[in-house]
Design an enzyme around this catalytic site. Structure first.
Site, PDB file in Angstrom:
ATOM      1  N   TYR A 144       0.842  -1.204   0.000  1.00  0.00           N
ATOM      2  CA  TYR A 144       0.000   0.000   0.000  1.00  0.00           C
ATOM      3  C   TYR A 144       0.877   1.253   0.000  1.00  0.00           C
ATOM      4  O   TYR A 144       0.650   2.181  -0.787  1.00  0.00           O
ATOM      5  CB  TYR A 144      -0.897  -0.034   1.239  1.00  0.00           C
ATOM      6  CG  TYR A 144      -1.920   1.079   1.322  1.00  0.00           C
ATOM      7  CD1 TYR A 144      -3.004   1.124   0.441  1.00  0.00           C
ATOM      8  CD2 TYR A 144      -1.814   2.079   2.293  1.00  0.00           C
ATOM      9  CE1 TYR A 144      -3.944   2.139   0.520  1.00  0.00           C
ATOM     10  CE2 TYR A 144      -2.758   3.096   2.380  1.00  0.00           C
ATOM     11  CZ  TYR A 144      -3.825   3.119   1.497  1.00  0.00           C
ATOM     12  OH  TYR A 144      -4.758   4.128   1.571  1.00  0.00           O
TER      13      TYR A 144
HETATM   14  N1  NAD Z   1     -10.282   5.716   4.496  1.00  0.00           N
HETATM   15  C1  NAD Z   1      -9.036   5.919   4.812  1.00  0.00           C
HETATM   16  O1  NAD Z   1      -8.653   5.845   5.972  1.00  0.00           O
HETATM   17  C2  NAD Z   1      -8.037   6.309   3.743  1.00  0.00           C
HETATM   18  C3  NAD Z   1      -6.850   6.925   4.141  1.00  0.00           C
HETATM   19  C4  NAD Z   1      -5.919   7.281   3.165  1.00  0.00           C
HETATM   20  C5  NAD Z   1      -6.188   7.031   1.837  1.00  0.00           C
HETATM   21  N2  NAD Z   1      -7.354   6.427   1.488  1.00  0.00           N
HETATM   22  C6  NAD Z   1      -7.587   6.172   0.054  1.00  0.00           C
HETATM   23  O2  NAD Z   1      -8.822   6.723  -0.326  1.00  0.00           O
HETATM   24  C7  NAD Z   1      -9.351   5.990  -1.426  1.00  0.00           C
HETATM   25  C8  NAD Z   1     -10.798   5.641  -1.157  1.00  0.00           C
HETATM   26  O3  NAD Z   1     -10.846   4.796  -0.028  1.00  0.00           O
HETATM   27  P1  NAD Z   1     -12.133   4.621   0.900  1.00  0.00           P
HETATM   28  O4  NAD Z   1     -11.662   4.777   2.277  1.00  0.00           O
HETATM   29  O5  NAD Z   1     -13.258   5.428   0.402  1.00  0.00           O
HETATM   30  O6  NAD Z   1     -12.371   3.049   0.672  1.00  0.00           O
HETATM   31  P2  NAD Z   1     -13.684   2.215   0.246  1.00  0.00           P
HETATM   32  O7  NAD Z   1     -13.265   0.787   0.330  1.00  0.00           O
HETATM   33  O8  NAD Z   1     -14.854   2.675   1.032  1.00  0.00           O
HETATM   34  O9  NAD Z   1     -13.897   2.637  -1.266  1.00  0.00           O
HETATM   35  C9  NAD Z   1     -13.017   2.245  -2.276  1.00  0.00           C
HETATM   36  C10 NAD Z   1     -13.829   1.957  -3.537  1.00  0.00           C
HETATM   37  O10 NAD Z   1     -12.900   1.561  -4.557  1.00  0.00           O
HETATM   38  C11 NAD Z   1     -13.472   0.455  -5.260  1.00  0.00           C
HETATM   39  N3  NAD Z   1     -12.410  -0.321  -5.895  1.00  0.00           N
HETATM   40  C12 NAD Z   1     -11.500  -1.141  -5.294  1.00  0.00           C
HETATM   41  N4  NAD Z   1     -10.713  -1.700  -6.231  1.00  0.00           N
HETATM   42  C13 NAD Z   1     -11.119  -1.229  -7.440  1.00  0.00           C
HETATM   43  C14 NAD Z   1     -10.704  -1.453  -8.779  1.00  0.00           C
HETATM   44  N5  NAD Z   1      -9.712  -2.303  -9.070  1.00  0.00           N
HETATM   45  N6  NAD Z   1     -11.347  -0.792  -9.778  1.00  0.00           N
HETATM   46  C15 NAD Z   1     -12.361   0.056  -9.503  1.00  0.00           C
HETATM   47  N7  NAD Z   1     -12.827   0.293  -8.250  1.00  0.00           N
HETATM   48  C16 NAD Z   1     -12.195  -0.348  -7.237  1.00  0.00           C
HETATM   49  C17 NAD Z   1     -14.227  -0.327  -4.202  1.00  0.00           C
HETATM   50  O11 NAD Z   1     -15.209  -1.185  -4.751  1.00  0.00           O
HETATM   51  C18 NAD Z   1     -14.826   0.803  -3.366  1.00  0.00           C
HETATM   52  O12 NAD Z   1     -16.102   1.185  -3.821  1.00  0.00           O
HETATM   53  C19 NAD Z   1      -8.436   4.778  -1.616  1.00  0.00           C
HETATM   54  O13 NAD Z   1      -7.536   5.028  -2.661  1.00  0.00           O
HETATM   55  C20 NAD Z   1      -7.702   4.701  -0.289  1.00  0.00           C
HETATM   56  O14 NAD Z   1      -6.453   4.067  -0.401  1.00  0.00           O
HETATM   57  C21 NAD Z   1      -8.275   6.063   2.400  1.00  0.00           C
END
Ligand code: NAD
Length: 250
Positions: free
Chosen positions: A157
């Protein structure tokens, strides 16, 4: 608190991973600000539920796995027949398992990098030519503090997100003479579904590093994305915007 309204009228935005979490909230606020939004997600059930919840004729969706270049390209070709793509939010991501590098499942390691880094590359690779043609574009790549700090037990990651930061800096410079901005954001932990992929101890460790002493709210994150995606952002590009509650030191 009333949120500032951004003017996204006549703009079309693609939000990857838009069916849930951050992406879902970004899609809602873009729509509220007048944009047409296309959600790309690889989870058809989650897309169906998102479309039902939002219920807006300016919202459409495609089932797309961003790590598959052919799939991305096929969908882009269809969209540009009828519309420009003005805004791209590369938000789809997974954390993968919590494990030391030497115990990490090799296929999972590749998958995490394929989605977080190659997914961002694939969407930019396919969509940027349309933005160049129209001399307009706003791209935001959702990275993470993990990409700056390197989180223990999350090497894939951290690498994927660090790669997305590097990609942002290169691509932003390549497009700097055009009205196209490419920026990355580095959120700290927010309570979305993605946290379920990590152990409780790992989540607690993440939280303990945040001087604000709490999780990031999804709406706070969307506010930053909106400004970076707006026409008002005329100068910032190839940059990394921190939203980590004081965790990051650079
Ligand atoms: N929530 C956190 O704490 C956090 C912190 C830092 C960064 N992020 C980043 O924010 C972004 C969104 O995360 P989130 O927290 O909303 O997570 P989430 O799991 O709620 O949403 C992620 C979405 O991406 C979709 N997805 C996964 N793989 C995919 C693919 N190969 N093709 C298309 N869609 C795909 C999933 O189905 C889901 O709907 C991510 O990139 C994550 O790494 C999140």
């Amino acid at each position: 608190m009333d949120k500032i309204t951004f003017d996204f009228k006549n703009r079309t935005a693609i939000v990857t991973g838009g069916a849930q979490g951050f992406g879902f909230d970004i899609a809602k606020r873009f729509l509220k600000s007048g944009a047409k939004v296309i959600i790309w997600d690889n989870d058809p059930k989650a897309i169906e539920s998102a479309i039902k919840k939002i219920n807006n004729s300016n919202l459409s969706s495609n089932v797309v796995d961003v790590s598959n270049y052919e799939e991305v390209e096929k969908n882009v070709k269809e969209i540009v027949k009828n519309s420009n793509i003005d805004i791209l939010i590369n938000n789809a991501g997974i954390t993968g398992p919590t494990a030391t590098l030497w115990e990490y499942d090799i296929e999972m390691w590749k998958k995490v990098v394929e989605i977080n880094l190659m997914g961002t590359f694939n969407c930019c690779r396919s969509i940027v030519p349309n933005m160049i043609k129209n001399n307009y574009g706003r791209i935001v790549n959702v990275a993470s503090v993990a990409g700056k700090d390197g989180n223990a037990n999350a090497s894939a990651y951290s690498v994927g997100k660090a790669g997305a930061i590097g990609l942002t800096k290169s691509l932003g410079k390549e497009l700097a003479d055009k009205n196209i901005a490419v920026n990355a954001v580095t959120p700290a932990g927010a309570k979305t579904r993605i946290l379920d992929q990590m152990t409780k101890e790992h989540v607690q460790r993440m939280l303990s590093k945040v001087p604000r002493g709490r999780f990031l709210e999804v709406e706070e994150f969307t506010s930053l994305i909106c400004w970076l995606s707006s026409e008002e952002n005329t100068f910032s590009t190839a940059a990394v915007f921190d939203i980590s509650g004081g965790r990051s030191t650079y």
